[in-house]
Design a protein around this motif. Structure first.
Motif, short mmCIF file in Angstrom:
data_model
loop_
_atom_site.label_atom_id
_atom_site.label_comp_id
_atom_site.label_asym_id
_atom_site.label_seq_id
_atom_site.Cartn_x
_atom_site.Cartn_y
_atom_site.Cartn_z
N HIS A 1 27.56 1.47 51.07
CA HIS A 1 26.45 1.55 50.11
C HIS A 1 26.85 0.64 48.96
O HIS A 1 27.55 1.07 48.03
CB HIS A 1 26.27 2.98 49.60
CG HIS A 1 25.91 3.98 50.66
ND1 HIS A 1 24.61 4.28 50.98
CD2 HIS A 1 26.68 4.73 51.49
CE1 HIS A 1 24.59 5.19 51.96
NE2 HIS A 1 25.84 5.48 52.28
N HIS B 1 29.55 0.93 57.74
CA HIS B 1 28.76 1.82 56.87
C HIS B 1 29.20 1.69 55.41
O HIS B 1 30.32 2.02 55.06
CB HIS B 1 28.90 3.28 57.33
CG HIS B 1 27.99 4.21 56.59
ND1 HIS B 1 26.62 4.18 56.73
CD2 HIS B 1 28.23 5.18 55.67
CE1 HIS B 1 26.08 5.10 55.95
NE2 HIS B 1 27.03 5.72 55.29
N HIS C 1 22.03 8.74 58.40
CA HIS C 1 23.16 9.68 58.27
C HIS C 1 22.84 10.88 59.14
O HIS C 1 21.85 11.57 58.90
CB HIS C 1 23.33 10.14 56.82
CG HIS C 1 23.75 9.07 55.87
ND1 HIS C 1 22.87 8.16 55.35
CD2 HIS C 1 24.97 8.76 55.36
CE1 HIS C 1 23.53 7.34 54.53
NE2 HIS C 1 24.80 7.67 54.52
N HIS D 1 28.33 8.66 60.41
CA HIS D 1 29.20 9.85 60.37
C HIS D 1 29.28 10.58 61.71
O HIS D 1 30.32 10.54 62.36
CB HIS D 1 28.82 10.81 59.25
CG HIS D 1 28.91 10.19 57.89
ND1 HIS D 1 30.12 9.94 57.29
CD2 HIS D 1 27.96 9.74 57.04
CE1 HIS D 1 29.90 9.37 56.11
NE2 HIS D 1 28.61 9.23 55.95
N ASP E 1 32.01 3.81 54.04
CA ASP E 1 31.08 4.60 53.25
C ASP E 1 31.35 4.38 51.75
O ASP E 1 31.16 5.28 50.94
CB ASP E 1 31.22 6.10 53.60
CG ASP E 1 29.98 6.90 53.17
OD1 ASP E 1 28.98 6.30 52.76
OD2 ASP E 1 30.04 8.15 53.24
ZN LIG Z 1 26.60 6.92 53.68
#
Ligand SMILES: [Zn+2]
Length: 470
Positions: free
Chosen positions: A77, A75, A230, A267, A318
């Motif tokens: 970004h 995960h 998410h 998550h 993340d």
């Molecule tokens: Zn995220």
């Protein structure tokens, strides 16, 4: 290892690599070797045997090194990297105040630089695969693909399929149709690409209609791809879903047929026993993001329980920090603090659990289990050469647990993705890493200046001043 070895490793053509040991799923195998050809492991076995069966190859000996699978970040970004220093002390749902405004301030040049910077940090931390949950920058997602390709990292590339804007409850019919059409195109766009693997993404369940959540699940299922959402991350999100649907986010996804092996639930920290059963029964995968929990979460995903129940999961950064060893350590540490202390479980997964879910488990969760995550014949040659002669690792008696608790990126000598040397002692091969970092730092300052970011927490120095003024 010296320059001569580096040049041998950087040469094209099949390689017979002979480290001190190879990390296999069952543990470290001393005296093992691998043959790498055409981007994959052609053979894995005892060094003597491989030398006999591949007489045309000169062995490259790698003294003092462990060859292990590269880490899979389940995960990330990538285009949020310009804000990596803005996330400290911030409460939950930081995406509303920092990430969405920041990504909105990126143009093509800065989105590319941000994604490439994130890819470089990931490679330096031993990640050979990153999973991007979909950029919200207003650019073609192919910008992110080209940044990953330029950096030389494998990328599961999400396309955002939100068809509900803001706090609306429904979408215009044409926006749903347009979203589904782009989703289909995106899933076909990277067919045959050696490094880029298409994926779909919905930011949070409320950001898409039931039609879109249902249809994206079916499209991904048919394409062998994953949908990233998410899910059950913050209390605010769980409560919004309860108010709107009378169901928690995971229950809502289940009610519209969006759970299943194609879903990668990011998550999943706030899980009821019923929701754990839903995950197990449907084969849904989770990205367990322990550092994100520590920095801005409301809870820690019950990952030791998920492992025990056979729930599929990987580990995700993340975007917090890109060091695979520190991530595996955080995964164990968070389980100890959140669950192990209260129950007297002093081992919480016995080390190997976190290494396995940082590699093979992550590859499985992001839909690449048949492609990467393990050192095995036929899989992509995505691997690390780890120096095991350092003070941290030299007194070895229990390699997997040592890697979890004492490893970090300094011990990585080389990173290979798809059989090619991509990073040597922290520097990328074939392109100028430090120049990219300088360019990104400049572009980041300008983007942060432009973006309407709201931070709750002062900087550390400002907080100190406040504290000492009292
Ligand atoms: Zn995220």
């Amino acid at each position: 290892m010296n320059q001569l070895t580096r040049d041998l490793l950087d040469s094209p053509g099949p390689l017979l690599l002979v480290p001190d040991a190879v990390l296999l799923p069952e543990g470290p195998a001393d005296g093992y070797a691998v043959v790498v050809a055409d981007g994959s492991f052609r053979a894995v076995g005892p060094a003597g045997e491989l030398a006999r069966t591949h007489p045309g190859l000169d062995a490259v000996t790698l003294p003092g090194h462990l060859l292990m699978p590269g880490f899979v970040d389940a995960h990330h970004h990538l285009t949020q990297s310009f804000g990596s220093a803005l996330a400290f002390g911030e409460p939950s749902e930081i995406f509303r105040r920092v990430w969405v405004p920041l990504e909105g301030a990126l143009d093509e040049e800065s989105a590319h630089a941000a994604a490439k910077l994130a890819a470089l940090e990931a490679l330096r931390g031993g990640f050979t695969t990153v999973t991007d949950a979909g950029t919200r920058a207003d650019v073609d997602v192919d910008i992110v693909a080209s940044a990953a390709r330029d950096a030389g990292i494998r990328c599961v590339l999400g396309l955002v399929c939100n068809d509900v804007a803001g706090d609306a409850a429904t979408a215009a019919e044409d926006s749903t149709a347009a979203v589904l059409e782009s989703a289909e195109k995106h899933l076909a766009r990277y067919d045959g690409d050696p490094l880029i693997h298409a994926s779909l993404a919905v930011s949070i369940p409320e950001a898409a209609t039931s039609t879109t959540l249902h249809r994206t699940a079916r499209l991904a299922e048919e394409a062998g791809a994953v949908v990233q959402i998410h899910v059950n991350e913050h209390l605010a999100g769980v409560e919004r879903s309860l108010v709107r649907h009378g169901l928690r986010p995971l229950e809502h996804l289940h009610s519209i047929g969006a759970l299943g092996p194609q879903l990668l639930a990011a998550h999943a920290t706030l899980l009821t026993p019923r929701e754990l059963t839903l995950l197990a029964d449907t084969g849904t995968a989770v990205s367990y993001n322990p550092v994100a929990s520590a920095w801005k979460g409301n809870a820690v995903a019950p990952a030791t329980a998920m492992a025990e129940r056979g729930i599929r999961f990987g580990l995700g950064t993340d975007g917090t920090r890109g060091d695979g060893f520190r991530l595996a350590d955080a995964a164990e540490f968070a389980q100890r603090i959140a669950y192990g202390l209260a129950t007297g479980d002093s081992s919480c997964g016995a080390g190997w659990t976190w290494l396995e879910h940082a590699t093979a488990g992550g590859a499985d969760a992001v839909g690449l289990g048949a492609r990467t995550g393990t050192v095995a014949e036929g899989l992509a040659a995505d691997f690390l050469l780890v120096d095991i002669t350092t003070p941290e690792l030299a007194l070895s008696r229990d390699v997997p647990w040592e890697l979890v608790r004492r490893g970090n990126r300094d011990q990585i000598t080389a990173v290979f993705v798809a059989g090619e040397l991509r990073l040597w002692r922290g520097l990328p091969t074939g392109w100028d890493g430090p120049a990219l970092v300088r360019q990104a730092a400049q572009l980041a300052r300008a983007a942060v200046e432009r973006a309407p970011i709201t931070r709750v927490h002062p900087t550390s120095a400002a907080a100190r001043q406040r504290s000492t003024a009292r």
